[in-house]
Design a protein around this motif. Structure first.
Motif, PDB file in Angstrom:
ATOM      1  N   VAL A   1      33.659 -33.566 -27.115  1.00 49.87           N
ATOM      2  CA  VAL A   1      33.725 -35.001 -27.350  1.00 49.87           C
ATOM      3  C   VAL A   1      34.035 -35.770 -26.051  1.00 49.87           C
ATOM      4  O   VAL A   1      35.120 -35.633 -25.489  1.00 49.87           O
ATOM      5  N   ASN A   2      33.048 -36.506 -25.588  1.00 50.43           N
ATOM      6  CA  ASN A   2      33.178 -37.411 -24.440  1.00 50.43           C
ATOM      7  C   ASN A   2      33.531 -36.744 -23.110  1.00 50.43           C
ATOM      8  O   ASN A   2      33.683 -37.438 -22.097  1.00 50.43           O
ATOM      9  N   GLU A   3      33.662 -35.421 -23.100  1.00 48.67           N
ATOM     10  CA  GLU A   3      34.113 -34.780 -21.871  1.00 48.67           C
ATOM     11  C   GLU A   3      33.022 -34.838 -20.810  1.00 48.67           C
ATOM     12  O   GLU A   3      31.906 -34.359 -21.023  1.00 48.67           O
ATOM     13  N   GLY A   4      33.365 -35.434 -19.684  1.00 47.81           N
ATOM     14  CA  GLY A   4      32.420 -35.554 -18.582  1.00 47.81           C
ATOM     15  C   GLY A   4      31.303 -36.557 -18.852  1.00 47.81           C
ATOM     16  O   GLY A   4      30.334 -36.606 -18.096  1.00 47.81           O
ATOM     17  N   PHE A   5      31.411 -37.358 -19.905  1.00 45.08           N
ATOM     18  CA  PHE A   5      30.403 -38.375 -20.193  1.00 45.08           C
ATOM     19  C   PHE A   5      30.609 -39.558 -19.242  1.00 45.08           C
ATOM     20  O   PHE A   5      31.738 -39.882 -18.883  1.00 45.08           O
ATOM     21  N   SER A   6      29.522 -40.206 -18.883  1.00 44.46           N
ATOM     22  CA  SER A   6      29.657 -41.446 -18.122  1.00 44.46           C
ATOM     23  C   SER A   6      30.152 -42.534 -19.079  1.00 44.46           C
ATOM     24  O   SER A   6      30.130 -42.339 -20.304  1.00 44.46           O
ATOM     25  N   GLY A   7      30.575 -43.663 -18.502  1.00 51.73           N
ATOM     26  CA  GLY A   7      31.065 -44.765 -19.334  1.00 51.73           C
ATOM     27  C   GLY A   7      30.043 -45.162 -20.398  1.00 51.73           C
ATOM     28  O   GLY A   7      30.377 -45.329 -21.573  1.00 51.73           O
ATOM     29  N   GLY A   8      28.786 -45.279 -19.976  1.00 48.88           N
ATOM     30  CA  GLY A   8      27.722 -45.679 -20.892  1.00 48.88           C
ATOM     31  C   GLY A   8      27.484 -44.639 -21.974  1.00 48.88           C
ATOM     32  O   GLY A   8      27.242 -44.978 -23.136  1.00 48.88           O
ATOM     33  N   GLU A   9      27.557 -43.362 -21.587  1.00 49.66           N
ATOM     34  CA  GLU A   9      27.362 -42.283 -22.566  1.00 49.66           C
ATOM     35  C   GLU A   9      28.462 -42.276 -23.622  1.00 49.66           C
ATOM     36  O   GLU A   9      28.213 -42.029 -24.796  1.00 49.66           O
ATOM     37  N   LYS A  10      29.671 -42.576 -23.175  1.00 49.38           N
ATOM     38  CA  LYS A  10      30.782 -42.636 -24.130  1.00 49.38           C
ATOM     39  C   LYS A  10      30.532 -43.719 -25.178  1.00 49.38           C
ATOM     40  O   LYS A  10      30.767 -43.527 -26.365  1.00 49.38           O
ATOM     41  N   LYS A  11      30.073 -44.876 -24.719  1.00 47.22           N
ATOM     42  CA  LYS A  11      29.827 -45.990 -25.644  1.00 47.22           C
ATOM     43  C   LYS A  11      28.672 -45.656 -26.585  1.00 47.22           C
ATOM     44  O   LYS A  11      28.712 -45.958 -27.778  1.00 47.22           O
ATOM     45  N   ARG A  12      27.657 -45.012 -26.054  1.00 49.69           N
ATOM     46  CA  ARG A  12      26.526 -44.624 -26.905  1.00 49.69           C
ATOM     47  C   ARG A  12      26.958 -43.582 -27.925  1.00 49.69           C
ATOM     48  O   ARG A  12      26.498 -43.563 -29.055  1.00 49.69           O
ATOM     49  N   ASN A  13      27.886 -42.720 -27.478  1.00 53.96           N
ATOM     50  CA  ASN A  13      28.406 -41.694 -28.394  1.00 53.96           C
ATOM     51  C   ASN A  13      29.165 -42.337 -29.554  1.00 53.96           C
ATOM     52  O   ASN A  13      29.102 -41.868 -30.690  1.00 53.96           O
ATOM     53  N   GLU A  14      29.856 -43.438 -29.274  1.00 59.95           N
ATOM     54  CA  GLU A  14      30.551 -44.152 -30.347  1.00 59.95           C
ATOM     55  C   GLU A  14      29.548 -44.658 -31.381  1.00 59.95           C
ATOM     56  O   GLU A  14      29.766 -44.535 -32.586  1.00 59.95           O
ATOM     57  N   ILE A  15      28.451 -45.231 -30.884  1.00 60.77           N
ATOM     58  CA  ILE A  15      27.453 -45.783 -31.811  1.00 60.77           C
ATOM     59  C   ILE A  15      26.717 -44.654 -32.543  1.00 60.77           C
ATOM     60  O   ILE A  15      26.355 -44.772 -33.712  1.00 60.77           O
ATOM     61  N   PHE A  16      26.552 -43.519 -31.845  1.00 64.11           N
ATOM     62  CA  PHE A  16      25.969 -42.342 -32.491  1.00 64.11           C
ATOM     63  C   PHE A  16      26.848 -41.903 -33.670  1.00 64.11           C
ATOM     64  O   PHE A  16      26.366 -41.656 -34.781  1.00 64.11           O
ATOM     65  N   GLN A  17      28.145 -41.855 -33.435  1.00 66.39           N
ATOM     66  CA  GLN A  17      29.068 -41.470 -34.513  1.00 66.39           C
ATOM     67  C   GLN A  17      29.020 -42.475 -35.660  1.00 66.39           C
ATOM     68  O   GLN A  17      29.031 -42.104 -36.833  1.00 66.39           O
ATOM     69  N   MET A  18      28.945 -43.733 -35.292  1.00 62.69           N
ATOM     70  CA  MET A  18      28.842 -44.781 -36.305  1.00 62.69           C
ATOM     71  C   MET A  18      27.582 -44.552 -37.154  1.00 62.69           C
ATOM     72  O   MET A  18      27.627 -44.628 -38.385  1.00 62.69           O
ATOM     73  N   ALA A  19      26.498 -44.242 -36.482  1.00 59.32           N
ATOM     74  CA  ALA A  19      25.238 -44.008 -37.199  1.00 59.32           C
ATOM     75  C   ALA A  19      25.359 -42.802 -38.125  1.00 59.32           C
ATOM     76  O   ALA A  19      24.847 -42.795 -39.241  1.00 59.32           O
ATOM     77  N   MET A  20      26.048 -41.771 -37.652  1.00 56.25           N
ATOM     78  CA  MET A  20      26.229 -40.553 -38.455  1.00 56.25           C
ATOM     79  C   MET A  20      27.061 -40.833 -39.708  1.00 56.25           C
ATOM     80  O   MET A  20      26.799 -40.291 -40.774  1.00 56.25           O
ATOM     81  N   LEU A  21      28.084 -41.661 -39.553  1.00 57.68           N
ATOM     82  CA  LEU A  21      29.028 -41.854 -40.661  1.00 57.68           C
ATOM     83  C   LEU A  21      28.634 -43.013 -41.589  1.00 57.68           C
ATOM     84  O   LEU A  21      29.168 -43.132 -42.692  1.00 57.68           O
TER      85      LEU A  21
END
Ligand SMILES: Nc1ncnc2c1ncn2[C@@H]1O[C@H](COP(=O)(O)OP(=O)(O)O)[C@@H](O)[C@H]1O
Ligand SMILES: [Mg+2]
Lengths: 251, 430
Positions: free
Chosen positions: A142-162
């Motif tokens: 989870v978010n390890e070594g992600f760039s700032g933008g990747e972290k934010k996209r990961n949040e929206i990815f999780q939102m989409a999943m849930l």
């Protein structure tokens, strides 16, 4: 969807939210803007159930339930989602593994069947494509070594999943370049439906070019001090917050 | 306390143990007995035992060790409960006694594998060669009272693909098991050995195992060790390892159960170009105590050692890690890495961690570090905000922490078995 009445919250004895009122209906997008330190993230944290905050007054009704009585996990299971301003890195816990646990615990709560491995992977593929998140990132820690933008996209990815009822995006635009901003906004727009609602916290107007709000609120000194149509965002962009501060302080 | 009273404590402890019947050097046995007579159980005043109290072991009433019936067990029982993999050879010991009825009958070509009771004086000539007896009461006790153990000798150039699995079961109350293993890996040979320790209706029982290992030139040996004796039992394990040039030695130690576990790993790297890997996980709860003492002694240049130990302590459990790395004067170009990480899950749990480097050479690359902390509460909150219960969130975090070292295990069957025990004992999923 959510009705916040006269919410007062403090941390370490310091009052941050000082009588906040807000109502968001299904199908709506609300923007909350305001200067740094106004209490925007505090509001998000309080709604998500962060225990460090003490609620001294007020109520929050979430689809007929007393939100403040629910644990953090039950709030999420009831359909509240917070995209964090600063998504944390969790070494060793894979995105996939944690999202499967998350989906299944939410399903379990609702008395639904566990998701099959096949359906889960199909969902991961579909939703990661939505935010153009590399499938490799989806399976990393989870978010390890992600760039700032990747972290934010990961949040929206999780939102989409849930697939939550109410999403609160806390400064999801900060640290994003224009491309990433477009991708994130696009993801949010695609997830929009008449049954869900979104609160977009930001202090720049530019995100609102992409995610068009129904209402814009100004949060200052722990309260919503002004609300208006989307044009209010443009006015704030142009004139800054000083005139609002002056208005409030004059009262 | 005066010397005399202390002396009688060990003497009383060994009084009813039958002296070893193994064909080992008589002089060595006499020396071991003499050591026992003049050495007490170490106390916390002894530096190497500072955090590990042995009073409960000393208090075991050791009478009635003889005339013990073996448990009524079948190969199927072993297979279903203790055998880690069907591939390979399985050898079972109960309270130090070899159970041929439960063990494999087949042996691979290129290897001599048999219980020590079946070994000749010549074969056992290497017993005790590099093991210290002086002031080492458990080594001495093991030498004087060893019941049996496994003799594994792999011929030069023999590649033994299937793992050799040694299962030790303790049964009964107040049982003392002195188990001695000899492992010799010939030049250019390769083998993998699993040692697993279990308890079956055992109570206040004590296992004292010594394994002497010789890894010859260019040989490869991996030992996967699993300690899962039930709570209420005690275990001291010593590995004395001698590595010759160009050899690789790896040991993965998983300590998951047992009330008191002490592991002594003494690795002498006696040749150039060696690789040494020491990995360990200890996951503890209730009043468990696990103490890992490791020594890697780099005596020759151009070697590498990697040491990673990780522990999770819950409830009132305590952990000890003491890792010493020596780099001798002429051992240049050594890369030695050592790391110990700990997570405490309760206010009553504790860890004493002491990584130590003693470097006498000047051209070396060494690092060591130790961390101890609680779980990252921000991360726990993040997971809960995604609908995961607090309990599962903590499990996810803890298993991720420990998984880092558990996955150093390359053998899939052993890895899966370790996971299944973590699930059984702690309810964790991987
Ligand atoms: N842990 C804390 N202890 C004390 N004050 C805090 C803490 N966290 C935030 N604050 C204060 O609360 C106020 C609101 O912060 P925040 O909600 O993060 O503002 P915003 O998100 O609007 O920029 C700030 O004045 C900040 O300094
Ligand atoms: Mg903020």
């Amino acid at each position: 969807m959510i009705t916040i009445k006269n919410l007062h919250a403090s941390i370490d004895g310091k009052e941050i939210l000082k009588g906040l009122n807000l109502e968001v209906k299904a199908g709506e997008v609300h923007a909350i803007m305001g200067p740094n330190g106004a209490g925007k993230s505090t509001l998000a944290s309080v709604l998500a159930g962060r225990e460090e905050y003490e609620i001294t007054e007020g109520s929050v009704d979430f689809d007929g339930q007393d939100l403040l009585e629910l644990s953090t996990e039950d709030r999420a299971r009831e359909g509240l989602f917070l995209a964090f301003q600063y998504p944390i890195e969790i070494p060793g816990v894979s995105n996939i593994n944690f999202l499967r646990t998350s989906l299944n615990e939410i399903r379990d709560y609702k008395g639904e069947e566990q998701i099959s491995a096949k359906d889960f992977m199909a969902l991961v593929r579909e939703k990661s494509a939505l935010v153009e998140l590399d499938a490799k990132l989806a399976s990393r820690s989870v978010n390890e070594g992600f760039s700032g933008g990747e972290k934010k996209r990961n949040e929206i990815f999780q939102m989409a999943m849930l697939n939550p009822k109410l999403s609160i995006l806390d400064e999801t635009d900060s640290g994003l370049d224009i491309d990433a901003l477009r991708i994130v906004a696009n993801g949010v727009n695609k997830l929009k439906s008449p049954e869900n609602a979104t609160i977009v916290i930001t202090h720049y107007q530019r995100l609102l070019d992409y995610i068009v709000p129904d209402v814009v609120h100004v949060l200052y000194n722990g309260k919503i001090v002004k609300s208006g149509p989307k044009e209010l965002a443009l006015e704030l962009e142009e004139k800054g917050y000083d005139w609002i501060k002056a208005e409030v302080d004059a009262q | 306390m005066n010397e005399l009273i202390q002396e009688s404590k060990v003497a009383a402890f060994v009084e009813h143990l039958p002296q070893t019947m193994l064909a080992i050097d008589k002089e060595l046995v006499s020396k071991a007995i003499a050591t026992i007579k003049t050495t007490d159980f170490p106390t916390t005043r002894t530096e190497a035992w500072k955090y590990t109290r042995l009073a409960r072991i000393a208090a075991i009433s050791t009478a009635n060790q003889t005339a013990r019936e073996g448990k009524n067990l079948s190969r199927e029982d072993i297979h279903s409960s203790y055998q880690i993999t069907k591939d390979g050879l399985t050898f079972v010991f109960e309270n130090g006694v070899f159970r041929s009825d439960l063990s494999s009958g087949e042996f691979p070509a290129g290897a001599t594998i048999k219980p020590l009771t079946g070994c000749t004086k010549e074969e056992l000539a290497i017993v005790g060669k590099s093991l210290t007896l002086e002031n080492e009461v458990f080594n001495a006790m093991n030498t004087a009272y060893a019941v049996d153990g496994m003799y594994i000798s792999i011929q030069d150039k023999a590649i033994i693909d299937a793992p050799i699995q040694l299962i030790h079961l303790i049964t009964g109350k107040n049982t003392v098991s002195n188990l001695r293993n000899i492992i010799q890996i010939g030049k250019f040979a390769k083998a993998e050995i699993m040692q697993s320790y279990f308890a079956l209706d055992a109570e206040a029982s004590f296992t004292n195992v010594v394994t002497e290992v010789i890894v010859a030139e260019n040989a490869h040996l991996t030992i996967n060790k699993l300690q899962y004796e039930e709570e209420g039992n005690y275990h001291i394990s010593t590995e004395q390892v001698d590595q010759a040039k160009d050899s690789t030695f790896t040991i993965n130690t998983m300590s998951l159960n047992g009330t008191l576990v002490r592991n002594n790993l003494n690795i002498e790297v006696n040749g150039v170009n060696c690789m040494t890997n020491l990995h360990g996980a200890y996951v503890l709860k209730s009043n468990q105590h696990v103490d890992n003492h490791t020594i890697v002694d780099h005596k020759q240049p151009h070697c590498e050692s990697n040491e990673l130990y990780k522990g999770v302590m819950d409830e009132k459990s305590t952990g000890v890690f003491n890792g010493k790395v020596f780099v001798r004067k002429d051992a240049q170009k050594i890369n030695a890495f050592q790391s110990n990480g700990n997570v405490l899950l309760s206010d009553d749990a504790s860890i004493n961690s002491k990584p130590e480097l003693e470097i006498y050479a000047d051209d070396v690359k060494c690092s060591h570090g130790s961390t101890t902390g609680q779980l990252d509460e921000e991360a726990v909150f993040y997971l809960r905000a995604r609908g995961i219960s607090e309990k599962s969130a903590r499990h996810l975090m803890v298993s991720a922490f420990i998984e880092d070292v558990v996955t150093k295990i390359e053998n899939e069957a052993f890895l899966n078995y370790t996971h299944s025990l973590l699930k059984e004992r702690f309810g964790w999923d991987f």
